[in-house]
Design an enzyme around this catalytic site. Structure first.
Site, short mmCIF file in Angstrom:
data_model
loop_
_atom_site.label_atom_id
_atom_site.label_comp_id
_atom_site.label_asym_id
_atom_site.label_seq_id
_atom_site.Cartn_x
_atom_site.Cartn_y
_atom_site.Cartn_z
N CYS A 75 -21.78 6.91 9.68
CA CYS A 75 -22.41 6.65 8.39
C CYS A 75 -23.88 7.04 8.33
O CYS A 75 -24.50 7.35 9.33
CB CYS A 75 -22.41 5.17 8.04
SG CYS A 75 -21.21 4.16 8.79
N CYS A 113 -28.47 8.57 20.91
CA CYS A 113 -27.21 9.33 20.97
C CYS A 113 -27.50 10.83 21.06
O CYS A 113 -28.08 11.42 20.14
CB CYS A 113 -26.40 9.03 19.72
SG CYS A 113 -25.00 10.12 19.50
N SER A 120 -23.81 23.86 12.60
CA SER A 120 -24.62 23.13 13.58
C SER A 120 -24.94 23.95 14.83
O SER A 120 -25.79 23.55 15.62
CB SER A 120 -23.92 21.83 13.96
OG SER A 120 -22.60 22.09 14.33
N ASP A 169 -21.10 27.55 20.37
CA ASP A 169 -20.64 26.38 19.60
C ASP A 169 -21.31 25.14 20.17
O ASP A 169 -21.80 25.15 21.30
CB ASP A 169 -19.10 26.26 19.66
CG ASP A 169 -18.53 25.54 18.44
OD1 ASP A 169 -19.33 25.00 17.65
OD2 ASP A 169 -17.30 25.53 18.28
N ASP A 170 -21.33 24.06 19.36
CA ASP A 170 -22.07 22.86 19.80
C ASP A 170 -21.29 22.01 20.77
O ASP A 170 -21.86 21.34 21.62
CB ASP A 170 -22.51 22.03 18.59
CG ASP A 170 -21.39 21.80 17.62
OD1 ASP A 170 -20.41 21.13 17.97
OD2 ASP A 170 -21.46 22.37 16.51
N CYS A 229 -16.35 7.67 22.77
CA CYS A 229 -17.56 6.97 22.31
C CYS A 229 -17.15 5.67 21.64
O CYS A 229 -16.21 5.64 20.87
CB CYS A 229 -18.31 7.85 21.30
SG CYS A 229 -19.72 6.99 20.58
N CYS A 257 -28.46 8.78 25.34
CA CYS A 257 -27.13 8.31 25.72
C CYS A 257 -26.31 9.57 25.98
O CYS A 257 -26.24 10.46 25.12
CB CYS A 257 -26.48 7.50 24.60
SG CYS A 257 -24.73 7.16 24.93
N CYS A 312 -20.59 10.08 26.60
CA CYS A 312 -19.37 10.86 26.37
C CYS A 312 -19.27 12.05 27.32
O CYS A 312 -18.22 12.67 27.44
CB CYS A 312 -19.22 11.28 24.91
SG CYS A 312 -20.64 11.99 24.18
S1 SF4 Z 1 -21.17 8.18 23.79
FE1 SF4 Z 1 -21.74 10.24 23.07
S2 SF4 Z 1 -21.40 10.21 20.84
FE2 SF4 Z 1 -21.41 8.07 21.57
S3 SF4 Z 1 -23.52 7.35 21.30
FE3 SF4 Z 1 -23.37 8.14 23.40
S4 SF4 Z 1 -23.93 10.31 23.24
FE4 SF4 Z 1 -23.51 9.59 21.17
#
Ligand code: SF4
Length: 458
Positions: free
Chosen positions: A9, A242, A289, A351-352, A388, A437, A440
């Site tokens: 969001c 993130c 992106s 690509d991202d 995630c 973070c 993932c």
């Molecule tokens: S796990 Fe990946 S997508 Fe989720 S907050 Fe962390 S970096 Fe972002």
């Protein structure tokens, strides 16, 4: 339907501004890339909240007339892409509580990982939930705490674990809060005699507001009776912004933690190219992106950058996809190659990210059908290997090709001539002073996961 990851969001708030609903409408429209399923605006006027919300894009939902009916100088707004809470109408935000003494509205970006525990606690105390979203849990908890609205929001924030950028609206009051790890962005700017708050700075820029103040991880900011006060409700922690906000979600014209998103992506492209010795004729970014990373790669590698792919921006989740029979006949709606550019060329495709692998395979095939001699895929992020739980819709390991296959196997699956990802270290290098973070990519979650731990292990 799509092999893409989605942000949950975007939130927006306007404080003490004439035409607050119209300003919020512009803000939400600018944040639309963060959620296209539903949209909503709530406005406070003399202690009473009026609200309009529903499924669809902001521009389809609101009209000049409907915005005029949303009277008041303080507003909150939300654009939604449902993840954990599902697509029910009751989950569309803002979520409003109308009590005898006060009316309160909440908008939330992120995902709370101790939601189950909090929900059970609240249900035991007699709370009845209308929907399934964690945002409603936040609102109920605010209602049950003791003290002023500000004190109750502060106590609630201290109980929440996970990702949240929240805006709470009371009478002549907006309260903005960011989680302790700083997983999701949130900034504000002064506008005339009031303030605006937004998930991304691009929604402040469009109002001509280029001076932004980032709300800090673990900070609560109160806009009350015309005055702004800032306080920490949690001890400062190492930051875990993130990484996907930089890589994919945020608009390139946004700044996060004082780093411009376009500049970050360019740097990832440059780092990818630094140790890459591929011989190629063209660099092609997958729109939109990956275009910034493609510029960085091309500049560093000294290979010509070209627009080899065109994207139709109007293919959303509700779009009726072509049947298999039409797809077999070559009908494609989202991306098209420019044959004149691609034919006979050795292409580096930037690509991202790769999530399930199906999109990458489709794009490699498109380029080869358009006559590319070779397609070398370069990904401006590390391999996604873990789900995630902080507000992004990759909730199981099975969905992730990187959790099931080696790099070599992925290369074969997507039918590329070669494949290279960034390392987690390179990603951190691109972020400079900002702590990321990267769960993932490396499974290092920055909070306990509570009930989500089971999901991870199963
Ligand atoms: S796990 Fe990946 S997508 Fe989720 S907050 Fe962390 S970096 Fe972002």
């Amino acid at each position: 339907m799509f092999d893409e990851i989605h942000e949950e969001c975007g939130v927006f708030g306007a404080y003490r501004l004439p035409q607050a609903s119209l300003i919020t409408y512009y803000g939400l429209h600018t944040l639309q890339h963060r959620g296209q399923e539903a949209s909503g605006i709530a406005v406070m006027d003399q202690g009473k909240i009026s609200i309009q919300k529903g499924k669809g894009l902001t521009i389809d939902l609101f009209t000049k007339e409907s915005l005029k009916k949303l009277k008041g100088e303080t507003a909150v707004g939300h654009v939604r892409y449902s993840t954990a809470g599902g697509q029910e109408n009751a989950n569309i935000q803002p979520i409003v509580a109308r009590g005898l003494k006060e009316q309160v509205a909440v908008v939330h970006n992120g995902q709370i990982v101790n939601e189950k525990e909090l929900r059970v606690e609240l249900e035991k105390e007699g709370c009845i939930f209308q929907g399934t979203s964690d945002s409603e849990i936040i609102l109920h908890n605010i209602q049950k705490e003791k003290g002023s609205l500000y004190e109750r929001v502060k106590k609630t924030a201290a109980k929440l674990v996970g990702a949240f950028s929240l805006i709470v609206m009371g009478e002549d009051e907006l309260i903005a809060v960011r989680d302790q790890k700083g997983l999701r962005p949130l900034s504000f700017s002064k506008m005339e005699d009031g303030y605006v708050i937004a998930s991304e700075t691009c929604a402040l820029d469009i109002l001509g507001l280029y001076e932004h103040t980032e709300i800090l991880p673990g900070e609560i900011v109160r806009f009350y009776k015309g005055i702004v006060s800032r306080e920490r409700y949690a001890l400062p922690s190492f930051q875990y912004m993130c990484a996907m906000e930089y890589i994919y979600f945020a608009r390139p014209d946004s700044d996060i933690e004082s780093i411009n998103v376009h500049a970050f992506r360019k740097e990832t492209g440059r780092l990818l190219a630094k140790n890459d010795w591929i011989e190629a004729d063209l660099v092609v970014g997958v729109p939109d992106s990956s275009l910034s990373a493609a510029i960085g790669y091309a500049e560093c590698a000294g290979i010509e950058l070209e627009q080899g792919l065109v994207k139709n921006r109007f293919v959303t989740r509700t779009f009726i996809q072509p049947t298999q029979a039409l797809r077999d006949r070559g009908v494609r709606m989202k991306l098209s190659p420019i044959k004149d550019v691609i034919e006979g060329k050795r292409v580096v495709m930037i690509d991202d990210s790769i999530v399930r692998g199906t999109t990458s395979r489709r794009i490699v095939r498109l380029l080869k059908e358009a006559g590319a001699k070779e397609v070398h895929v370069r990904i401006a992020s590390p391999i996604i290997t873990s789900p995630c739980f902080y507000g992004v819709d990759t909730s199981t390991k099975e969905e992730l090709i990187g959790a099931r296959m080696s790099e070599e196997q992925i290369k074969d699956y997507i039918e590329a001539d070669s494949l290279k990802f960034m390392s987690v270290e390179e990603l951190k290098e691109a972020a400079g002073h900002v702590g990321l973070c990267t769960a993932c990519f490396d499974g290092a979650y920055c909070t306990p996961l509570f009930s989500y731990q089971e999901k991870l292990e199963n």
